[in-house]
Design a protein around this motif. Structure first.
Motif, PDB file in Angstrom:
ATOM      1  N   HIS A 168      16.871 -15.423  11.977  1.00  0.00           N
ATOM      2  CA  HIS A 168      16.581 -14.163  11.289  1.00  0.00           C
ATOM      3  C   HIS A 168      17.088 -12.953  12.059  1.00  0.00           C
ATOM      4  O   HIS A 168      16.938 -11.823  11.580  1.00  0.00           O
ATOM      5  N   HIS A 196      21.882 -12.714  10.904  1.00  0.00           N
ATOM      6  CA  HIS A 196      22.048 -14.095  10.427  1.00  0.00           C
ATOM      7  C   HIS A 196      23.416 -14.675  10.756  1.00  0.00           C
ATOM      8  O   HIS A 196      23.822 -15.691  10.170  1.00  0.00           O
ATOM      9  N   SER A 198      23.380 -13.850   4.250  1.00  0.00           N
ATOM     10  CA  SER A 198      21.986 -14.110   3.881  1.00  0.00           C
ATOM     11  C   SER A 198      21.428 -15.214   4.764  1.00  0.00           C
ATOM     12  O   SER A 198      22.177 -15.972   5.388  1.00  0.00           O
ATOM     13  N   LEU A 199      20.104 -15.320   4.791  1.00  0.00           N
ATOM     14  CA  LEU A 199      19.465 -16.372   5.579  1.00  0.00           C
ATOM     15  C   LEU A 199      19.820 -17.748   5.011  1.00  0.00           C
ATOM     16  O   LEU A 199      20.021 -18.706   5.765  1.00  0.00           O
ATOM     17  N   ALA A 200      19.914 -17.847   3.690  1.00  0.00           N
ATOM     18  CA  ALA A 200      20.291 -19.127   3.075  1.00  0.00           C
ATOM     19  C   ALA A 200      21.694 -19.542   3.504  1.00  0.00           C
ATOM     20  O   ALA A 200      21.954 -20.721   3.769  1.00  0.00           O
ATOM     21  N   TYR A 219      11.486 -19.941   9.456  1.00  0.00           N
ATOM     22  CA  TYR A 219      12.166 -18.969   8.602  1.00  0.00           C
ATOM     23  C   TYR A 219      13.004 -19.623   7.505  1.00  0.00           C
ATOM     24  O   TYR A 219      13.846 -18.985   6.903  1.00  0.00           O
ATOM     25  N   PRO A 242      14.643 -20.812   4.216  1.00  0.00           N
ATOM     26  CA  PRO A 242      14.609 -20.410   2.808  1.00  0.00           C
ATOM     27  C   PRO A 242      14.364 -21.632   1.936  1.00  0.00           C
ATOM     28  O   PRO A 242      14.423 -22.778   2.399  1.00  0.00           O
ATOM     29  N   GLY A 243      14.115 -21.418   0.651  1.00  0.00           N
ATOM     30  CA  GLY A 243      13.871 -22.526  -0.263  1.00  0.00           C
ATOM     31  C   GLY A 243      15.152 -23.288  -0.579  1.00  0.00           C
ATOM     32  O   GLY A 243      16.264 -22.787  -0.392  1.00  0.00           O
ATOM     33  N   ALA A 260      17.586 -21.523  -2.967  1.00  0.00           N
ATOM     34  CA  ALA A 260      18.411 -20.478  -2.347  1.00  0.00           C
ATOM     35  C   ALA A 260      19.577 -21.096  -1.577  1.00  0.00           C
ATOM     36  O   ALA A 260      20.696 -20.568  -1.590  1.00  0.00           O
TER      37      ALA A 260
END
Length: 316
Positions: A117, A121, A182-184, A300, A302-303, A306
């Motif tokens: 995070h 990223h 993005s984090l994904a 952290y 993501p799903g 994502a």
């Protein structure tokens, strides 16, 4: 109990308590037997404990620089200020600043890999190595690495190998941090980087099949393999076995950077990086024991939706 011996050991016990050292460290420093020290401590001061060592600088152990000076150097470091200008402004010697900057590079690279995070990223992109269009820009650093290969230590000492590649690594990371990620996407890059590590390094060491890669194997690698070690192996493979040629396909890199927005490189960008470095160094002080676990990724994560969307967007 001989009075003279008792006084001798009691004096050492008191000195140890004031030192801030562990019992072993103190005994080694004073050339004392640890077993005798423990025996006399049990007799004379059974409840004695050493005072907890308190850092004079919250970012680094064993430094004469204050917290304020460290924070000033962080701003100058990310802002790209000339070392001599920083030395004139702060009164800190150019040699100390140069050494500190090199240490910053090391910690930014390793912490960017550990904390998904932070640092915009961008850290997991390092697991993929340099993109094809970076060859000319990085040529001088590859040459430097070639000249220093004799200094590279064994695979059991990854920090030594990382240090020889730190200039390349940090310059790549700084470039990657100018883009929007993005984090994904970071999780997608981590998966690809672990697959590359599996193919080029892990299989050779463990005799496994390099053509097998699935979700279960990815989960296994994510648990077993530290990201910093995977990065070091990938970087050294890129610099030696592949002689600086990218092993992530050109069309894949095109998918990564296609229509990618770039950030404004301004004071806000600089201060965001400063705050991230401060956050990591307060948890892992320079010259302290580093936390190199991958557990922060789980915190952290993501799903799955994502992550799948990021894969479609990146076309990889």
């Amino acid at each position: 109990m001989t009075p003279g011996r008792a006084e001798y050991w009691l004096e050492h016990i008191k000195s140890w308590q004031k030192s801030g050292m562990s019992q072993t460290e103190y005994c080694n420093a004073k050339s004392l037997s640890t077993s005798n020290f423990s025996k006399w401590k049990k007799k004379l001061a059974p409840g004695a404990k050493a005072k907890k060592y308190k850092l004079k600088n919250k970012y680094s152990k064993h430094t004469k620089l204050s917290d304020d000076n460290f924070e000033t150097l962080m701003v100058s470091f990310f802002g790209g200020e000339d070392i001599r200008a920083t030395a004139n402004k702060t009164g800190i010697s150019s040699k100390t600043i140069a050494t500190t900057y090199h240490t910053f590079q090391d910690h930014v690279v390793s912490n960017a890999l550990i904390y998904p995070h932070l640092f915009f990223h961008a850290g997991p992109l390092l697991l993929l190595g340099p993109p094809p269009d970076s060859q000319a820009r990085l040529a001088s650093y590859r040459d430097e690495f070639e000249n220093r290969k004799s200094q590279v230590r064994s695979n059991e000492e990854p920090e030594g190998r990382l240090r020889n590649n730190i200039e390349i690594s940090f310059r790549l990371l700084m470039n990657y941090m100018t883009y929007e990620w993005s984090l994904a996407e970071a999780f997608v890059f981590r998966e690809i980087g672990l697959e590359l590590y599996y193919i080029f390094t892990y299989c050779a060491q463990h005799g496994t099949d390099p053509n097998i890669w699935d979700l279960e194997l990815h989960k296994k690698m994510a648990l077993e393999i530290n990201l910093v070690i995977a990065f070091v192996a990938n970087m050294n493979h890129w610099a030696t076995e592949r002689h600086g040629e990218s092993y992530f396909e050109n069309q894949n890199w095109e998918g990564v950077f296609r229509e990618r927005a770039r950030r404004d490189i301004n004071d806000a960008w600089t201060m965001a990086l400063v705050q991230d470095l401060q956050w990591t160094l307060q948890r892992n002080p320079i010259k302290g024991k580093r936390k190199l676990r991958n557990t922060y990724w789980d915190e952290y994560a993501p799903g799955d939706t994502a992550i799948e969307e990021a894969k479609r967007r990146l076309a990889i």
